[in-house]
Design a protein around this motif. Sequence first.
Motif, PDB file in Angstrom:
ATOM      1  N   GLU A   8      35.899  42.063  43.088  1.00 35.92           N
ATOM      2  CA  GLU A   8      35.888  42.650  41.405  1.00 35.92           C
ATOM      3  C   GLU A   8      37.057  42.871  41.299  1.00 35.92           C
ATOM      4  N   GLU A   9      37.307  42.863  39.673  1.00 33.60           N
ATOM      5  CA  GLU A   9      38.550  43.558  38.912  1.00 33.60           C
ATOM      6  C   GLU A   9      37.904  44.197  37.689  1.00 33.60           C
ATOM      7  N   ASP A  10      38.495  45.537  37.734  1.00 32.06           N
ATOM      8  CA  ASP A  10      37.685  46.486  36.697  1.00 32.06           C
ATOM      9  C   ASP A  10      36.297  46.576  36.603  1.00 32.06           C
ATOM     10  N   THR A  14      34.544  38.882  40.430  1.00 30.13           N
ATOM     11  CA  THR A  14      35.349  37.785  40.047  1.00 30.13           C
ATOM     12  C   THR A  14      35.109  36.499  41.014  1.00 30.13           C
ATOM     13  N   ALA A  34      40.241  32.946  38.319  1.00 35.25           N
ATOM     14  CA  ALA A  34      40.934  33.802  39.088  1.00 35.25           C
ATOM     15  C   ALA A  34      41.357  32.810  40.250  1.00 35.25           C
TER      16      ALA A  34
END
Length: 113
Positions: A8-10, A14, A34
């Motif tokens: 995950e990002e933020d 993802t 991604a």
Amino acid sequence: PQEVFVAEEDGRPTGFMTLDRDGHLDLAFVLPEARGTGLADALLAVLENHARATGRRMLTVRASAMAEPFLARHGWIATGPVAITRGGVTLTAADMVRDLTSDAPAGMLRAAE
């Protein structure tokens, strides 16, 4: 049951990969934006390291045409082509294996004839 590995990002997922108790990589997905960032490489490394740590010696997958080159770069070996038909549409896939006991660099492993 499957173990799920999520990137995950933020706080936003993802990508993910799943591994069943028999060592079969069942699902793998990375958001299009991604791709090419190393995210899939990192997810696969986490999955493989976890598999080693839990005593698995061999992993299997039925890889799509898109996934096969990626997995081959990481030391997975195609053991044979597979035709999958769903709703009248036939897709080509490949059954692949990953020997977790081998330290050979990706691309140096060869399928047994």
